[in-house]
Design an enzyme around this catalytic site. Structure first.
Site, PDB file in Angstrom:
ATOM      1  N   GLN A 190       0.828  -1.202   0.000  1.00  0.00           N
ATOM      2  CA  GLN A 190       0.000   0.000   0.000  1.00  0.00           C
ATOM      3  C   GLN A 190       0.867   1.259   0.000  1.00  0.00           C
ATOM      4  OE1 GLN A 190      -3.277  -0.251  -0.320  1.00  0.00           O
ATOM      5  NE2 GLN A 190      -3.664   1.953  -0.346  1.00  0.00           N
ATOM      6  N   ASP A 208     -11.176  -5.179  -5.500  1.00  0.00           N
ATOM      7  CA  ASP A 208     -11.377  -4.217  -6.574  1.00  0.00           C
ATOM      8  C   ASP A 208     -11.725  -4.997  -7.826  1.00  0.00           C
ATOM      9  OD1 ASP A 208     -10.731  -2.118  -4.936  1.00  0.00           O
ATOM     10  OD2 ASP A 208      -8.672  -1.888  -5.682  1.00  0.00           O
ATOM     11  N   GLU A 258     -15.305   5.230  -5.551  1.00  0.00           N
ATOM     12  CA  GLU A 258     -14.652   4.071  -6.173  1.00  0.00           C
ATOM     13  C   GLU A 258     -15.730   3.044  -6.481  1.00  0.00           C
ATOM     14  OE1 GLU A 258     -11.385   2.509  -3.926  1.00  0.00           O
ATOM     15  OE2 GLU A 258     -10.212   4.360  -4.082  1.00  0.00           O
ATOM     16  N   HIS A 300      -7.931  -2.872   2.041  1.00  0.00           N
ATOM     17  CA  HIS A 300      -7.309  -4.046   1.430  1.00  0.00           C
ATOM     18  C   HIS A 300      -6.385  -4.776   2.413  1.00  0.00           C
ATOM     19  CE1 HIS A 300      -8.873  -3.707  -2.642  1.00  0.00           C
ATOM     20  NE2 HIS A 300      -8.781  -2.391  -2.497  1.00  0.00           N
TER      21      HIS A 300
END
Ligand code: ZN
Length: 342
Positions: free
Chosen positions: A180, A215, A260, A208
């Site tokens: 990340q 995703d 998102e 995540h």
């Protein structure tokens, strides 16, 4: 005329009184005896009624009478009945600060960061080896938690079965802290730090890290999943499989992350339903549950034939049912969420 009438009446009364004192006395004596006899039997009863009424919280006059009716049930108890024990049927589970980071309803954000417990790493599975054939995976090495892939399979199998597209691809599942960090740094270098902050969670702040987020990507469109047209089914039905669309445009002021349409987070049923029903984002839902503490009214919700009862506990001492099916999830903020299957 009037006076004569009154006088006559008066006289009549006078005359009667003159004849009846003995009779009246006799009646009074009889009545007194009857009362005495009667009250001897009743006194015990009324004392019990009072004791009962005093112990059943602040019951009003109407309830006192009811207690009087129930006096036979209570008459064998020499000690007054006690208030119902709020812990009856429950036992207290002592949790740890680490436990607060564990569970399907954890809130993970830049404000409430998270690190996947090392001890749980063995629970992560390879998506490719566990996914159904209804979708693909961009990598052969994507890790995920079994509960997430199991419900993702159900959702995308049903999507396909009702005529959905075959090109959905998972492009991200579990991510490490380092991954990340690299993602954020690369995005910041390319698009500027402000853009990166809006669209990429900082290391520790990404869902995540939990293994509960995926995703999606559309191969046909060559772009991230947008949830429109034939793909809208997934967005509309994801809560039936325990998923929520985590970041929407409407909730950006709360989540602090731009919309998102591709990022789905598994929180489990019935939480996904309640979130969608109330148009909450996860932050709002975690706050909402504070209205349902253990010692207050619990939240009840029914999905199909299954009824659920939910309450929130602040701190580490968590009352849980002594039996039956239930789950305890940390909220990754300050307490725990208990979900009971009724
Ligand atoms: Zn994502």
């Amino acid at each position: 005329m009037g006076t004569r009438e009154q006088r006559r009446h008066g006289r009549r009364r006078q005359r009667r009184r003159n004849y009846t004192p003995l009779l009246v006395l006799l009646l009074v004596v009889i009545a007194a005896c009857a009362l005495l006899l009667n009250s001897c039997g009743k006194d015990e009863g009324s004392a019990q009624v009072d004791a009962g009424a005093g112990n059943v919280t602040d019951s009003g006059g109407g309830e006192t009478e009811q207690n009087g009716g129930e006096e036979n049930q209570e008459s064998d108890a020499s000690t007054p009945p006690e208030e119902q024990d709020p812990m009856e049927g429950y036992t207290v589970k002592t949790m740890t600060e680490e436990d607060m980071q564990v569970g399907l309803q954890i809130l993970v954000s830049n404000e409430h960061t998270y690190s996947f417990p090392e001890a749980a790493e063995s629970q992560l599975v390879n998506l490719v080896e566990n996914k159904s054939n209804s979708y693909s995976s961009s990598l052969n090495t994507t890790l995920i938690l079994p509960v997430t892939v199991e419900h993702l399979n159900d959702m995308l199998d049903d999507y396909l079965a009702q005529g959905g597209a075959t090109d959905i691809m998972v492009v991200s599942g579990y991510r490490t802290y380092e991954y990340q960090q690299g993602l954020f740094d690369r995005n910041a270098a390319k698009n500027g730090i402000e853009n990166a902050k809006r669209f990429v969670a900082q290391a520790g702040g990404s869902e995540h890290h939990t293994g509960y987020a995926v995703d999606l990507y559309s191969n046909n469109n060559g772009d991230y999943f947008e949830g429109v047209g034939e793909y809208k089914w997934v967005t509309d039905h994801c809560h039936e499989y325990g998923f929520i669309l985590r970041y929407t445009e409407e909730k950006e002021p709360v989540t602090k992350i731009g919309p998102e349409s591709w990022h789905f987070r598994y929180v489990g049923v019935p939480h996904s339903y309640i979130i969608v029903d109330n148009d909450f984002c996860l932050e709002e839902y975690i706050d909402y549950l504070r209205q349902f503490p253990f010692d207050g009214e619990h939240l009840t919700y029914t999905v199909g034939d299954q009824e659920y009862e939910i309450y929130y506990v602040e701190g580490l001492e968590v009352p849980v049912p002594e039996s039956g099916n239930y789950t305890v999830s940390g909220n990754n903020v300050d307490g725990f969420i208990v979900t009971i299957e009724k």
